[in-house]
Design an enzyme around this catalytic site. Sequence first.
Site, mmCIF file in Angstrom:
data_model
loop_
_atom_site.group_PDB
_atom_site.id
_atom_site.type_symbol
_atom_site.label_atom_id
_atom_site.label_comp_id
_atom_site.label_asym_id
_atom_site.label_seq_id
_atom_site.Cartn_x
_atom_site.Cartn_y
_atom_site.Cartn_z
ATOM 1 N N ASN A 1 28.266 -76.114 98.403
ATOM 2 C CA ASN A 1 27.931 -75.807 97.011
ATOM 3 C C ASN A 1 27.658 -77.107 96.276
ATOM 4 O OD1 ASN A 1 28.610 -73.230 97.746
ATOM 5 N ND2 ASN A 1 30.356 -73.031 96.367
ATOM 6 N N TRP B 1 22.831 -69.567 92.750
ATOM 7 C CA TRP B 1 23.933 -68.976 91.990
ATOM 8 C C TRP B 1 23.436 -68.693 90.568
ATOM 9 C CZ3 TRP B 1 28.448 -67.193 93.740
ATOM 10 C CH2 TRP B 1 29.381 -66.795 92.793
ATOM 11 N N ARG C 1 25.270 -63.202 99.400
ATOM 12 C CA ARG C 1 26.612 -63.729 99.635
ATOM 13 C C ARG C 1 27.551 -63.148 98.582
ATOM 14 N NH1 ARG C 1 28.888 -68.807 97.523
ATOM 15 N NH2 ARG C 1 30.809 -69.254 98.673
ATOM 16 N N ASN D 1 35.861 -70.271 99.524
ATOM 17 C CA ASN D 1 34.871 -70.849 98.643
ATOM 18 C C ASN D 1 35.518 -71.964 97.833
ATOM 19 O OD1 ASN D 1 32.134 -70.636 97.091
ATOM 20 N ND2 ASN D 1 33.697 -70.693 95.493
ATOM 21 N N GLU D 2 35.007 -73.164 97.992
ATOM 22 C CA GLU D 2 35.401 -74.329 97.205
ATOM 23 C C GLU D 2 36.916 -74.547 97.128
ATOM 24 O OE1 GLU D 2 33.613 -74.601 93.358
ATOM 25 O OE2 GLU D 2 31.570 -74.350 94.108
ATOM 26 N N GLU E 1 32.632 -66.083 83.859
ATOM 27 C CA GLU E 1 32.613 -67.484 84.280
ATOM 28 C C GLU E 1 33.990 -68.132 84.146
ATOM 29 O OE1 GLU E 1 30.554 -69.205 85.919
ATOM 30 O OE2 GLU E 1 29.037 -67.621 85.995
ATOM 31 N N GLN F 1 34.272 -62.032 89.590
ATOM 32 C CA GLN F 1 33.300 -62.323 88.544
ATOM 33 C C GLN F 1 32.401 -61.132 88.200
ATOM 34 O OE1 GLN F 1 32.106 -66.324 90.453
ATOM 35 N NE2 GLN F 1 31.800 -66.658 88.277
ATOM 36 N N GLU G 1 25.664 -72.480 97.115
ATOM 37 C CA GLU G 1 25.583 -72.304 95.662
ATOM 38 C C GLU G 1 24.772 -73.443 95.071
ATOM 39 O OE1 GLU G 1 29.069 -71.742 93.249
ATOM 40 O OE2 GLU G 1 29.993 -70.363 94.691
ATOM 41 N N HIS H 1 37.566 -66.007 97.312
ATOM 42 C CA HIS H 1 36.904 -66.670 96.192
ATOM 43 C C HIS H 1 37.845 -66.624 94.994
ATOM 44 C CE1 HIS H 1 32.696 -67.883 94.654
ATOM 45 N NE2 HIS H 1 33.592 -68.260 93.746
ATOM 46 N N TYR I 1 25.866 -78.761 92.432
ATOM 47 C CA TYR I 1 25.276 -78.529 91.116
ATOM 48 C C TYR I 1 24.737 -79.821 90.496
ATOM 49 C CZ TYR I 1 27.117 -73.770 91.201
ATOM 50 O OH TYR I 1 27.360 -72.466 91.536
#
Length: 705
Positions: A360, A493, A118, A210-211, A500, A46, A445, A164, A362
């Site tokens: 994480n 984050w 991170r 990650n995720e 994105e 990213q 996140e 990631h 949101y």
Amino acid sequence: RARTMNASAPSGTFGLPYLGAYPSSYVYEGGFPPGFAWGLGTAAYQIEGGWNEDGRGPSIWDGYSGAGGTDPDPQMAARGPIVGAGAHDHSGAVACDHYHRFRADVQLMKSLGIKHYRFSVAWPRLLPNGTLEGGINEAGLHFYDELIDALLAADIQPFLTLYHWDLPSALQIDTLPGWLDRSIVRRFEDFATVCFHRWGRKVSRWATFNEPWTFVVLGYGTGSKAPGGRWAEMSANPYTAGHNVLLAHAAAVRAFRQYTAASFPPHEGARGGVDDPWGAVRPQIGITNNMDWREPLTSTEADVAAAERAREWWLGWFCDPIWHGDYPRSMREALGDRLPVFTDQEKAALVGSADFFGLNHYGSSFVVDAPNPPGYGTRDPSTFGWESGSPPSYWTDFRARSILSDEMRAAKAASEWLYSVPWGLRKLLSWVKRRYGDVPILVTENGWSTRGGETVEEGIADGARVLFLANYTSELRRAIYEDGVDVRGYYAWSLMDNFEWERGYTERFGLVYTNFETLERHPKASARWFAAVSARNALVDPMPFAGAAEGVGAGACAREAGEAWAQGAVFMTVVSVACGAVLFLWLLGCAMSRYCRQPMLHSASGLTGMIAVGGLRPAGAHGGADEAGRRGPAGGRLSGIPFWPRTTWRRQRDLLWGDEDGQTDPRLWGRAAMGASGEEDEEERVARVVEAAVREAEMELRSHR
């Protein structure tokens, strides 16, 4: 927002806190446990750019996003050149150019007081074709050597994520279909081992993945993320890929622990800081999973069970094997042979394979029961088709449907999936504690998106992001002190606006604005607020930051957050009241300056800062007690407005505006003011950092107007 909380039932039973009574306002005061880690995060693909430089091999995201002018995947939502950014396109080929600008980015973090960072390592930058047989790229190792050394030199603790989502393209081919193939486990272990041996003495915190949910469901299921295309299939692929990810996690953790056992004598650890949540201990490893909270719409048994299934199919899928030894029972019973099986040896390797719980989070939604038709997931032996007429899908396997309330819809970010529901974080943290015990949790996140087309003037005035972060951390703090959840850190984050994924550069999550034409960075109001929170290790009133971002105070901040009362005539009333309040406080300050023998603040900036650090605090915000019995500076009240005692006023005045003889050093804004002992008083340091953060936010805004 008002600093009051809607009443809620006591914690301790299923569905609590907030059983049917959800907060609409949040408390912005109180400290966090000593050593609590405040940090920011990024991902290699990213931000780095340099997609084909210094020996780096291609990744699946290069192909998916169309790096180098290739055709992007049909599901890449944003493609082609970025409007207003020259030749910069919607791929990760350039991104934020962190590969060439990392030293300046580290200094930017240092200037914001960031102590924890991170980031991830790009697998194809180290192993261009994904394998040891293909050779190790020393230039890639050298880049991360320099990045980690720069972080440590800036007193920033690195938190390294191994994967990631940027799988080397050479491992995603017909004969080796990435995470659908069992051989990927050994390839990932090899890659991880290279990293452990290179940076194991410098990095004290690691995450394997990650995720996993995101890249196996959306990458190998819907195809809306890489690799997509012919590898996307919803009935079996997500479960196959997820199984291999868990096996790879266990293999990497085994290699990590073998390395640390051989490399660290007893009681010796990797380099760490005094504010590290674990102290100077041996390096820690875990995994970062994600979940949006799922709340039952009603208290019926069907909806409550549906919400629990939704959580198990999302977070329990990847966490139950690590903490309980197998997949959730609900998944086993519903999926049958579509869900792979662990051997006893694999179960033993998985259990206990995480030193912390990376999370994480949101947004949130409500859930209702959504039964499947008869014959769902069953093949007709006569036709080999599906009895229900269509193949099963991950989305319908757990028999639950998400619903958004009007309140949730009113608090929508630029991302189509992101709605601000701060109380969902507290409920999620409490659920993790109930299901997995007192495991140390790191919120790895949490963030808010705005539209990608913002100008720098619009972008740095991110009052909505300030409020999002303030509200979520307020609920996080309640989870710690009221629900007993062992949360040890919070990583917002993200550090800067960046690529994105399938949305390209059409959304911005950064606390720092990135100009994608010039690649210049500009700290936003949210970065200043976060710096103040990190410095205090305590919540800070977001209103001076959010109000400064909007330029007209709390009224416009509420407008950006979607508050209905900030519209039309009501909005004008609020602005008038705010202006009247500022005039009243200024006149009151003049009177107090005579009483306290201190100079009056000479600008709105100073007045705002005084409010932020407690000089004049809104009614109801005085004292700052938390459950540990800590309280902010005690003081009296004048006409119902709390103020600090005369001695504290004088210390703050001397620090910021000079002593009683008028000796003022403007350099005090950029350094600590030292006492006779040569050490800065903690109270003075906190006041200085918070006041300076507000002042810098306003100066940054004025410079762009």
